[in-house]
Design an enzyme around this catalytic site. Structure first.
Site, PDB file in Angstrom:
ATOM      1  N   LYS A  60      -8.427  -1.371  -1.181  1.00  0.00           N
ATOM      2  CA  LYS A  60      -8.491  -2.805  -1.468  1.00  0.00           C
ATOM      3  C   LYS A  60      -7.612  -3.604  -0.514  1.00  0.00           C
ATOM      4  CE  LYS A  60      -9.413  -6.503  -3.758  1.00  0.00           C
ATOM      5  NZ  LYS A  60      -9.329  -7.177  -2.469  1.00  0.00           N
TER       6      LYS A  60
ATOM      7  N   HIS B 113      -9.916  -0.320   4.857  1.00  0.00           N
ATOM      8  CA  HIS B 113     -10.803   0.843   4.826  1.00  0.00           C
ATOM      9  C   HIS B 113     -11.528   1.066   6.152  1.00  0.00           C
ATOM     10  CE1 HIS B 113     -13.201   4.018   3.408  1.00  0.00           C
ATOM     11  NE2 HIS B 113     -14.179   3.355   2.822  1.00  0.00           N
TER      12      HIS B 113
ATOM     13  N   CYS C 171     -17.371   8.509   3.496  1.00  0.00           N
ATOM     14  CA  CYS C 171     -16.012   8.011   3.248  1.00  0.00           C
ATOM     15  C   CYS C 171     -15.019   9.152   3.043  1.00  0.00           C
ATOM     16  CB  CYS C 171     -16.005   7.064   2.053  1.00  0.00           C
ATOM     17  SG  CYS C 171     -16.865   5.521   2.407  1.00  0.00           S
TER      18      CYS C 171
ATOM     19  N   CYS D 140     -13.960  -6.204  -3.871  1.00  0.00           N
ATOM     20  CA  CYS D 140     -14.360  -5.371  -2.732  1.00  0.00           C
ATOM     21  C   CYS D 140     -13.164  -5.100  -1.835  1.00  0.00           C
ATOM     22  CB  CYS D 140     -15.429  -6.073  -1.906  1.00  0.00           C
ATOM     23  SG  CYS D 140     -16.795  -6.707  -2.874  1.00  0.00           S
TER      24      CYS D 140
END
Lengths: 390, 470
Positions: A331, A335, A83, A206
């Site tokens: 959020k 992503h 990430c 998530c």
């Protein structure tokens, strides 16, 4: 060791709309992000002397960037660091400029995740014995949430409420981000009552799985002056890679040492001694709400065990002392893994230039970005600091 | 003189019974979890039998079952590795017939008597499947038993045997058939079970020069409780001479059934008592054992009765149907397709994955799993000692319950387990009730089947809540 502080500058950035981009291929996303950055910087593709492409799952080499942008015969490297991929592509680009090898370079992160046909994160793994527990990302961080609640004696409902406030804050910020994947308010009650994904984390704890790309044009401060007055300076770059997996039974699961190490080296480079007071805004890796909570403590924004109190006090809202994830964060902005780090830099860049629209902060002179890749015990963490021209 | 030096048993945690929604019988039966099979249950029974004993003394392993996961590829070798036995041992799978368990016992006794082995581990394990809602499904059970056959230090001495081989088509399952088939009940009972077992038990007594009243306990095969009582009476045994068949609690565990009755009989055997095991299937094996002065088993073993008494009702027949792949559910198809495990990686990692070896650093003593070339604590290179963690108890340090991980028993409980004496591993938790999962939960390791991909049955260790009597 002279460090990176004030040795490189950003003169242009671009970022696509993040989301379920059924309409766009990865090449489309790269073109969208790169050309916005070209126009912002006032350059053309032929001005770029070298490029770094960050992607986790979309490509194996740098060639697709050349193919999409027709960057003929320049050096391009593909960077992958979980990430932290995009920030690491950016970091490598910065070092090449600081070394004096190139004048103008491109760092671009892209990810096309939504063609997998699977609503979670589907990243192929190398062949192996395949005996390790299948621990999807929500569970990896749920392990930390369970232990965090236990360690600090936080009852389940209270812990869920704190996490819900973080999600709700990021959703609120997302409503002011036209390029965000999700742009609607979600109340803390909705978050706390959402279906479980990995106990104790529910659906709204998530982040989204999205497609997107983001790009930065990097040069020296001297050259930057010839392009624009409001260029942004890199103040510090920290990267820390964990080595111990979960094998150390003396590790508490309530803090992530990689975040501590990466932030400390970036703070040292930038000359920051009191991050809570000195930093004006932070884009942190809120892949899950618990991650953002723990990051507050790991980055020195809150004392250990006190992050919940700061959340309750509104410290990290747009109006608070230290706004965090002003663009909605992972959020709500979404992503696309290999693009997220440069998306964070994009928000800091816009805020520092005063171009962040309705979510513009009054004081934005020093901003931070933070990425956390991997899993508890084996993180790759990058922290970057950015400032305005003196 | 050869005999039994130790014994152990295994009964899965779950039961189909009165508390199971949709189960159409008052009788209870033990049911293997979705991640259990004959191999994994054999390992559990083997661990129970080996508890506190020197595994280095075992010279051979015989595995008896009618439900081997592989048609071509040994199962005893998987079990021997999981049990951390030596490499220079002989192993064999004895399969395809319900009396394979007693056949394995006889082979082991012969090897030991002949002096070709000092100790042989015999494990019988089965999880046969009856067709949904049928009698075989109702009456079957899943379980395993294990024995160490030894020349020295026996707790029950071998005392004669009698065998019958007769080609008999009363119960069968063709290669590829999922369910057990049988011919008309009356034929199967009268011309099969009653006649053949009758001849075999009578033949044994005649050969030994004894009568029914000389037998202390009879571990007798029968497909169900009614037939069991009836057959014992016909053979001339009083009810107190007949080992409780655990019908209505365990179910008929196939190849493992008579061995499990034998193990249960040995748990309670009086010194000097004659225990006779009589199996059935294409004939019969009858074997006698005379209990020694101190017949009980060693410390640390649950035994058949310990495991039988630590059961939990399965919530519904639907869960069972899902476990046995009778119902294929949508959840299984939501994850991306699993790729084949790499066989070379499985081979390379045999010690850590199947023997479940961690390592203890010779420099700093830190215990780590899996073993590392460079110590995770002091960075010493290539200086550690293998340490078996499969029989170490542990506790849950933290956990999550994952609703998307794509397992049969959603949610998948994932726990960080700290082993007593050091070592930490990330484990799947199985045989679990959600309301018992908490930080600090005492757990033990259990050998389970993760999945079958590319025809490869991939086994590994999972954590289970400790099986003290519930």
């Amino acid at each position: 060791m002279s460090g990176i502080k004030d040795r490189v500058a950003i003169i242009g950035m671009g970022c696509t709309k993040f989301g379920e981009r059924w309409d766009a291929s990865s090449a489309d996303l790269m073109v969208e992000a790169a050309y916005e950055a070209y126009e912002d910087a006032g350059i053309e593709g032929k001005d770029i002397q070298a490029a770094w492409l960050g992607t986790v799952a979309s490509f194996r080499t740098g060639q697709p960037l050349a193919d999409a942008l027709k960057l003929d015969y320049i050096p391009i490297s593909r960077v992958e660091n979980a990430c932290a991929t995009a920030t690491d592509a950016f970091r490598n680009a910065c070092y090449a400029v600081a070394a004096g090898v190139y004048d103008i370079v491109l760092a671009l992160g892209v990810e096309k995740l939504k063609d997998s046909g699977f609503s979670g994160l589907a990243v192929p793994e190398a062949p192996g014995a395949d005996v390790n527990p299948p621990v999807p990302p929500p569970s990896q961080f749920a392990l930390a949430a369970t232990r965090y609640f236990h360690e600090y004696g936080i009852p389940f409902d209270e812990g869920k409420r704190t996490l819900a406030q973080i999600a709700s804050k990021n959703h609120h910020n997302g409503t002011m981000s036209p390029k965000a994947h999700f742009q609607r308010e979600v109340s803390a009650e909705q978050v706390a009552n959402a279906p479980m994904v990995a106990w104790p984390l529910g659906l709204f704890d998530c982040c989204g799985v999205s497609d997107g790309a983001a790009a930065a044009i990097i040069t020296t401060p001297e050259i930057a002056k010839t392009f624009r007055d409001d260029y942004i300076l890199v103040k510090g770059l920290g990267l820390s890679v964990g080595a111990f997996g979960i094998m150390r039974n003396d590790w508490d699961f309530t803090h992530f040492p990689e975040s501590v190490r990466a932030s400390q080296s970036a703070y040292q480079e930038a000359g920051i001694s009191d991050p809570r007071r000195e930093i004006d805004l932070a884009m942190v890796h809120d892949c899950f709400t618990i991650t953002e909570l723990i990051i507050y403590e790991d980055l020195g924004f809150s004392p250990r065990g006190q992050a919940s109190a700061d959340v309750a006090a509104g410290t990290f809202t747009l109006e608070g002392d230290l706004p965090v994830n002003t663009d909605g964060g992972l959020k709500c902005f979404g992503h696309p893994i290999g693009a997220s780090g440069i998306r964070m830099i994009y928000e800091v860049y816009k805020q520092l230039q005063g171009n962040a629209g309705p979510r513009q902060l009054q004081k934005a002179d020093l901003g931070l970005t933070h990425n956390l890749g991997g899993r508890p015990g084996s993180f790759t963490c990058s922290v970057a600091l950015f400032g305005t021209r003196e | 003189m050869a005999g039994i030096a130790a014994f152990g048993g295994y009964v899965p945690r779950y039961r189909l019974g009165a508390a199971t929604d949709g189960w159409n019988s008052r009788a209870e039966r033990a049911v293997a979890n979705f991640d259990e099979d004959s191999v994994s249950m054999a390992v559990a029974a083997g661990l129970d039998c080996l508890a506190g004993r020197d595994r280095g003394l075992i010279d051979g392993l015989l595995f008896a079952t009618t439900t081997p996961p592989y048609a071509e590829k040994g199962c005893a070798s998987i079990i021997a590795t999981a049990l951390d036995l030596r490499r220079d041992i002989f192993t064999a799978d004895i399969t395809d017939v319900l009396r394979a368990g007693t056949t394995a016992l006889k082979q082991a006794l012969d090897s030991v008597a002949a002096g070709s082995a000092r100790q042989v581990l015999v494990i019988a394990s089965d999880n046969r499947q009856g067709a949904p809602r049928g009698e075989a499904e109702r009456n079957s059970g899943d379980g395993a038993a294990a024995f160490i056959i030894s020349r020295d230090d026996v707790i029950a001495e071998h005392e004669g045997h009698y065998n019958i081989t007769e080609n008999m088509m009363d119960v069968w399952r063709s290669a590829g058939d999922p369910f057990v088939r049988s011919w008309e009940d009356r034929f199967a009972i009268e011309e099969g079970l009653e006649r053949i077992l009758g001849d075999a038990v009578a033949g044994y007594m005649e050969r030994q020069g004894i009568s029914a009243r000389d037998v202390g306990k009879l571990a007798l095969y029968a497909p169900d409780g009614r037939r069991h009582t009836q057959l014992a009476r016909q053979l001339g045994f009083a009810p107190e001479q007949v080992q409780d068949g655990m019908f209505g609690r365990l179910g008929n565990t196939g190849t493992a059934f008579v061995p499990m009755l034998l193990a249960a009989a040995l748990e309670d055997a009086a010194p000097g008592q004659l225990v006779v095991a009589a199996s059935y299937g294409d004939g019969s094996d009858v074997i006698g054992f005379r209990a020694a002065a101190h017949p009980g088993n060693g410390q640390g073993s649950h035994g058949v009765s310990g495991y039988l008494n630590s059961g939990r009702a399965l919530d519904s027949y639907e869960t069972y149907a899902r476990w046995r792949d009778v119902w294929v559910t949508d959840a299984a198809s939501r994850r991306p397709q699993a790729q084949s495990p790499s066989v070379s990686a499985l081979w390379r990692e045999g010690d850590r994955n199947i023997r479940f070896y961690g390592a203890s650093c010779n420099q700093c003593g830190f215990v780590q799993y899996p073993p590392q070339r460079v110590c995770v604590k002091c960075q010493a290179r290539d200086d550690s000692t293998p340490l078996r963690l499969s029989d170490r108890p542990g506790r849950v340090f933290t956990y999550s319950m994952d609703y998307l991980a794509g397992t049969t028993d959603t949610p998948l409980v994932i726990a960080v387990v700290d082993f007593d004496g050091g070592g930490r591993a990330l484990c799947m938790v199985t045989d679990r009730e959600l309301d018992e999962i908490k930080i600090g939960l005492p757990v033990e390791m259990s050998f389970r089947k993760l999945r079958v991909v590319n025809g490869i049955h991939n086994y590994y260790w999972k954590a289970i809540p400790r099986r003290a009597a519930d």
